[in-house]
Write a protein that holds these residues in place. Sequence first.
Motif, mmCIF file in Angstrom:
data_model
loop_
_atom_site.group_PDB
_atom_site.id
_atom_site.type_symbol
_atom_site.label_atom_id
_atom_site.label_comp_id
_atom_site.label_asym_id
_atom_site.label_seq_id
_atom_site.Cartn_x
_atom_site.Cartn_y
_atom_site.Cartn_z
ATOM 1 N N ALA C 89 7.173 -74.067 32.071
ATOM 2 C CA ALA C 89 6.498 -74.489 33.300
ATOM 3 C C ALA C 89 6.898 -75.926 33.642
ATOM 4 N N LEU C 90 6.910 -76.783 32.630
ATOM 5 C CA LEU C 90 7.321 -78.183 32.866
ATOM 6 C C LEU C 90 8.723 -78.231 33.459
ATOM 7 N N GLU C 91 9.605 -77.418 32.879
ATOM 8 C CA GLU C 91 10.982 -77.368 33.358
ATOM 9 C C GLU C 91 11.016 -77.032 34.847
ATOM 10 N N ASP C 92 10.185 -76.073 35.248
ATOM 11 C CA ASP C 92 10.184 -75.644 36.648
ATOM 12 C C ASP C 92 9.581 -76.712 37.558
ATOM 13 N N ILE C 93 8.584 -77.450 37.045
ATOM 14 C CA ILE C 93 7.937 -78.470 37.876
ATOM 15 C C ILE C 93 8.937 -79.520 38.342
ATOM 16 N N VAL C 94 9.809 -79.929 37.437
ATOM 17 C CA VAL C 94 10.736 -81.020 37.783
ATOM 18 C C VAL C 94 12.033 -80.516 38.388
ATOM 19 N N PHE C 105 -0.105 -67.898 32.470
ATOM 20 C CA PHE C 105 -0.068 -68.330 31.080
ATOM 21 C C PHE C 105 -1.435 -68.040 30.474
ATOM 22 N N ASP C 106 -1.572 -68.354 29.201
ATOM 23 C CA ASP C 106 -2.811 -67.957 28.533
ATOM 24 C C ASP C 106 -4.058 -68.519 29.230
ATOM 25 N N ASP C 107 -4.045 -69.832 29.476
ATOM 26 C CA ASP C 107 -5.267 -70.461 29.973
ATOM 27 C C ASP C 107 -5.198 -70.872 31.434
ATOM 28 N N TYR C 108 -4.026 -70.707 32.007
ATOM 29 C CA TYR C 108 -3.890 -71.204 33.372
ATOM 30 C C TYR C 108 -2.864 -70.370 34.140
ATOM 31 N N LEU C 109 -2.923 -70.529 35.457
ATOM 32 C CA LEU C 109 -1.910 -69.942 36.330
ATOM 33 C C LEU C 109 -0.980 -71.047 36.767
ATOM 34 N N PHE C 110 0.323 -70.742 36.808
ATOM 35 C CA PHE C 110 1.300 -71.743 37.227
ATOM 36 C C PHE C 110 1.940 -71.261 38.532
ATOM 37 N N ILE C 111 1.842 -72.086 39.572
ATOM 38 C CA ILE C 111 2.319 -71.679 40.891
ATOM 39 C C ILE C 111 3.306 -72.710 41.414
#
Lengths: 355, 355, 355, 355, 355
Positions: C89-94, C105-111
């Motif tokens: 997710a970090l990779e995609d953010i940047v 993901f387990d505890d969160y949604l990444f959009i």
Amino acid sequence: MRLFTRKLGDKAGLPPGSVVHVGDASDEEVRITVLDYNADTYTETEVTDLSKLELAKASDTVTWVNVSGIHDTATIKEFGDRFEIHPLALEDIVNTAQRPKVEEFDDYLFIVLKMFYPSGDGASVLSEQVSLILGSSFVISFQEVEGDIFDPVRERIRKGKGQMRRRGADYLAYALIDGIVDGYFAVLEALGEQVEQTEAELLENPSTATMQTMHAMRREIILLRKSVWPLREIISTLQREELSLIQEGTLRYLRDVYDHTIQVIDTVESFRDIVSGMLDTYLTSMSNKMNEIMKVLTIIATIFIPLTFVAGIYGMNFEHMPELRWSWAYPLGFWIAILIVGSGMALYFRRKTWL
Amino acid sequence: MRLFTRKLGDKAGLPPGSVVHVGDASDEEVRITVLDYNADTYTETEVTDLSKLELAKASDTVTWVNVSGIHDTATIKEFGDRFEIHPLALEDIVNTAQRPKVEEFDDYLFIVLKMFYPSGDGASVLSEQVSLILGSSFVISFQEVEGDIFDPVRERIRKGKGQMRRRGADYLAYALIDGIVDGYFAVLEALGEQVEQTEAELLENPSTATMQTMHAMRREIILLRKSVWPLREIISTLQREELSLIQEGTLRYLRDVYDHTIQVIDTVESFRDIVSGMLDTYLTSMSNKMNEIMKVLTIIATIFIPLTFVAGIYGMNFEHMPELRWSWAYPLGFWIAILIVGSGMALYFRRKTWL
Amino acid sequence: MRLFTRKLGDKAGLPPGSVVHVGDASDEEVRITVLDYNADTYTETEVTDLSKLELAKASDTVTWVNVSGIHDTATIKEFGDRFEIHPLALEDIVNTAQRPKVEEFDDYLFIVLKMFYPSGDGASVLSEQVSLILGSSFVISFQEVEGDIFDPVRERIRKGKGQMRRRGADYLAYALIDGIVDGYFAVLEALGEQVEQTEAELLENPSTATMQTMHAMRREIILLRKSVWPLREIISTLQREELSLIQEGTLRYLRDVYDHTIQVIDTVESFRDIVSGMLDTYLTSMSNKMNEIMKVLTIIATIFIPLTFVAGIYGMNFEHMPELRWSWAYPLGFWIAILIVGSGMALYFRRKTWL
Amino acid sequence: MRLFTRKLGDKAGLPPGSVVHVGDASDEEVRITVLDYNADTYTETEVTDLSKLELAKASDTVTWVNVSGIHDTATIKEFGDRFEIHPLALEDIVNTAQRPKVEEFDDYLFIVLKMFYPSGDGASVLSEQVSLILGSSFVISFQEVEGDIFDPVRERIRKGKGQMRRRGADYLAYALIDGIVDGYFAVLEALGEQVEQTEAELLENPSTATMQTMHAMRREIILLRKSVWPLREIISTLQREELSLIQEGTLRYLRDVYDHTIQVIDTVESFRDIVSGMLDTYLTSMSNKMNEIMKVLTIIATIFIPLTFVAGIYGMNFEHMPELRWSWAYPLGFWIAILIVGSGMALYFRRKTWL
Amino acid sequence: MRLFTRKLGDKAGLPPGSVVHVGDASDEEVRITVLDYNADTYTETEVTDLSKLELAKASDTVTWVNVSGIHDTATIKEFGDRFEIHPLALEDIVNTAQRPKVEEFDDYLFIVLKMFYPSGDGASVLSEQVSLILGSSFVISFQEVEGDIFDPVRERIRKGKGQMRRRGADYLAYALIDGIVDGYFAVLEALGEQVEQTEAELLENPSTATMQTMHAMRREIILLRKSVWPLREIISTLQREELSLIQEGTLRYLRDVYDHTIQVIDTVESFRDIVSGMLDTYLTSMSNKMNEIMKVLTIIATIFIPLTFVAGIYGMNFEHMPELRWSWAYPLGFWIAILIVGSGMALYFRRKTWL
């Protein structure tokens, strides 16, 4: 390839199951060859009297009956009566305008396919209809004319090469379909070379013939597509459905031929895109050429028409044209004016990047 | 990129599973390198004698066998016999015209992929076929020529960077696929720059070369599409189906590479639309140019042709042309007429916004 | 809008989860603002030291952390370590070249989303990547540069307007997505006006600039489509799947924003059709213009070239040209011939509807 | 039809459910009419004070409230508060840029539709948004301006014609939708006539106006499509889902109107294909015309330019031009040469089929 | 074929189930013929008084009622009342603009089809609407005008040929549908011949008429498609759904006619592609021709315009033009200069491959 098989309309109004030959008339004799084999034995005979032909439902050998020549509807009908083939299937066998398809009957699968091969001179593509009837221990194949497309399969049976002799009728059917699909690759290769040649021609020196070749290729591709897409459906049906006639072990082979079919489709679609792109390129290159032609005309005309007008003025016969009498009018005045106008124009064209 | 791998038709008629090399002939020696690793240990060897190579089904290390050079069918066959690879898979490994696909066999997954990289001079795109066999604790990869695309993966194993050494064979397979997909981005970047350059050229000063570049790009895009779409299918299959060889933890990584594939597809499709739009723009800009050229010609011709006619009239030698004798005919009459006609025309063109 | 984010290829070969910034370099400081609120209370702080930031999983307030500036990969990494965000997710953010997507993901949604807004001068469209992490009681948003697109949401929280303060983190995420989709409408409106303007121009007085505008619009539409279609997928995923993080009551709002997305897609597709129709119209109008130009040239040339020839004849210096001596040859014979030829031509052109 | 409703962007940043009018401003008074009926009784009233309006959930009469004029957001809001209509629905009612859709709320169905009708002079197509709220025993309809599209339904209720009075609120909703779809046919008929007229014009005597008509039709078709496709979705949703508000007996009528919608779509798509084909035909016919124009020019120029050159030669004033002195040079030599050259050219053009 | 049946809009506002004739007015008398048969017996009568017509639900004979002439809505309505046909079905029967469809009612299936046949002179294609009502032991067919398309079926019943007499009403319905589909093949054959003829014309000697034929064919194909695609849906519905009225044994026959429909669709789509390719080819061939025309003009003009200028110079009347006095100026100097310039130009054009 023809666009549309003629005289199909003659069938209009006949009851379903009417065995009427639709296709090119032919004088050829119908030939029926029978190959009977298992892992150990192997016999090859030619049959002239249908009544002597037997197709046992349960048998320890696989029997392959190949019928070449489907214009003789009497024989086909006799065939149908003897081996209990459904009239609708018979009708499709002799109708060469039939769309490729697979149909499940009680005891057998009925498959219609199109075969493609380059014509003798390689300039065009010919197609032929092939029908297969796959029973529990036999395969009956119908061809329009006697051809050599099944020869490699025959050869493999004779020599006992590969797994052919150890496997059942379904594997034989697969081998025949595989042979037909292999034929598509040959046609695609020829077409691919033609595409590349035409492309080179297009970029170097396009002519009216290039355009006609492109048109012909486009048409060929359209007709190929018409046969290839249903083929994919057919093999997919053979694989997916619970057909008791297809054995577990043959499925992987069907998957292989399915992959080939997808590859054929991919290639045909790519060719389609490429040829359609070539037409665009051709059109633009025509525009380019035209622009160049017009530039030449415009440059010449634009430089010389005003000059000719100037020359015309001093060719007039007015009595009172003082310039005509000046000593340096012609050698200096006229030529200098001409040079200035001419080079002005040339500069103008250079600025427009026409020169 | 070639349109179609030649000589595929040579295979027609061979039984399925025939290991025949289809592709560019090569003199290169086949090289087999073996990397054996787990979180703690790591060995790297080059194998010359296949009989010494062992691939234990259950093992606490991951073994990566890389074979570069697939033209040597004898070695490939030996490989197949030794590690019980299905003949149909072997056939596909050496057939460089194979469509990308994944197939599940009893003990392993068989994956065929296309790798793309820019040619040395960056002017075109080269492609190479890569096949992977993923077993429970090993990966075998087959390349056409020895290349450096897997070097980063090799480096990561050597240095123990990332999670590579702590994970199984499925993660290694993922890493290799990821490396191949990364290669697509490099190709797309190069293509993207070419698209932008050509676009600038197109809007500023389109030439015949621009058209040929557009045609080449279009063709390249068509061939890229042909490889990229099946790739999506492959990764989707790896993710979705219940493949025991793919571990739970690797799924998220496969999803990541799937996202990348979708991005590649999106970009290829955008490029396709853009290039097709460029062709339209080119055609219209050609029309524009032509219109401008014709305007120049028409303006010049339309002004001077009538004037030349007038000059022609008074250049005639009729004995009875009273005008010729009038004193002011030339200095006043003629020039005023000329001026009126000329400026009338100029006004007409200005009204038509041609000037 | 750029066609393709450069330097993406630099990432090739890195292990997955490598946090490498892909996008425009920036000198701006990273700013982290935190809004913590529930129906009763509300605090707003700016964070400089990440270690002081806490995100309780279960909390009676909703926390919104907004990070503007993603080029500082060190901060992003620290963020990831502290709040256990998956490296992928970090990779995609940047990576600003990331395709819009949602991942669970387990505890969160990444959009990941793309934001569009007109450039300052309104001449072009700018895009920016926005990533959201939606946890049970917090939302983290990442922007490329500090922008005002989230200001209305911030304002609503501050003023306690609407339902914002009474609802959970999922509603906040919805509000942010809604804000982004609203931004699309602004861009579409601008584009729509440009389309209508260009259309008017096209029908009245098309120029080369018109063509270039059309080309630019087409390209903009292609790039918009690339972002809008995945957006639809994202919101559809948020709605349809059993995501525990999305509460029942928020679903209707998601459905509303989904409708908006469909409307954006419909409008983009209509624009696409219209612009492609405009190109056709442009081409035909160019042809029309050309025809008119050529008509003028042809009429003038066809009338005057033969007449000039006639004048040329009687300008010849043959000694024996009896016509030259006839008294009425010029005043009557010549002019009448000229009139007949000229008006004959004019009649011919009128019959062809060229005049 | 407008391409895009302006000022939509003004809504950006407002919380969801904000009742903001998007559309043409209007001074018209809002009019609310109420029709209350069952098989036996029938009352028709006009309401000015909303507080007196009652909509019983269970009732033995069907109540139809028609609101014309949606620009008065205050009234709409009051409406919403009184009858517990969801704010998101209210927001859509006053937003005339809303996409056609159906949404299920707890006690009612909310339907947004587009109505089309030819403008007064028949030259263009106007559209209006209609929203319906279908409860268990009432229908509320919202129109932009007071129109006559619902008059036939009103008439049928008044006269008790057909089944209208014997059926429930769902049948009323159906009747209103049916009326709207009937309106599409009127528009299609007008469009169809225009297509046929333009086609005739195109084949006989295409002009710039023809091109502009085609462009306008194409645009109209694009905008029609944008409304018609979602309509199909809506009716399909009404039919297929288990909506308790739709009674069994009404389903067949919905199916009928669904069929009509498909027919509208089919016709729109055919028109689209035909108009796009017309554009191609126009372009080719322009090319044809150009070719003809150029042929005329080329024939004239090619015949007379060389002849003029010959005349020019003998107009030269060289002292030593022996030809000038020959007695028969002009009457025979010159004219015969001219005839030979001229007819040679004519023959050449005839061979090229230009004459 | 007409683009759109006029006066459909007249129906707007009528309640559903209004039996209003939409189509060409006709003076023909309505004719009702009844064929009653089973394997053994067979009676054929013409009915004038509807009240004498009986259609027993359970019967040991199959009754086929054929109604030709649907413009007489009174008779159709009487029909409907007597045999309890749903008003919505009656409405569709007399609306010749109805889209082909199948609908299941309680006791019968209602099928609407389009019949195509070439016009008397073969120049165009006519279409007619046929509706079928299939009950348990009867079929009612409605035709617009009395035609001969059902004659072969009638003949087969009379002669007891095939299985017709031994099978139920569903088989009769199949036979009628089959007859209609056979009619499509006749139309396709005619179209196919026209396509091939036009193609030959296109490649040899394209004219404006060729373009108009292509336009007409394209339009015809568009309208054919509009009827053929729903036909496929209809037959697929008849096959797939659990319709108690269709017996098991008839399913194979429906599958056969389904295959034919797919073939019709495939052929129509191929024609579409081919005709669209022909338009491209036509456009390029126009460009080619134009280029050739312009080459001729440019060559002639470019050679002779400068030469005429030279001749013009020496036609000037300046007193001081020394060249005019040189003895060899004309015979040698002038002609040699002309020859050099002329052949230089010719060489230039040859190098450009224009000659």
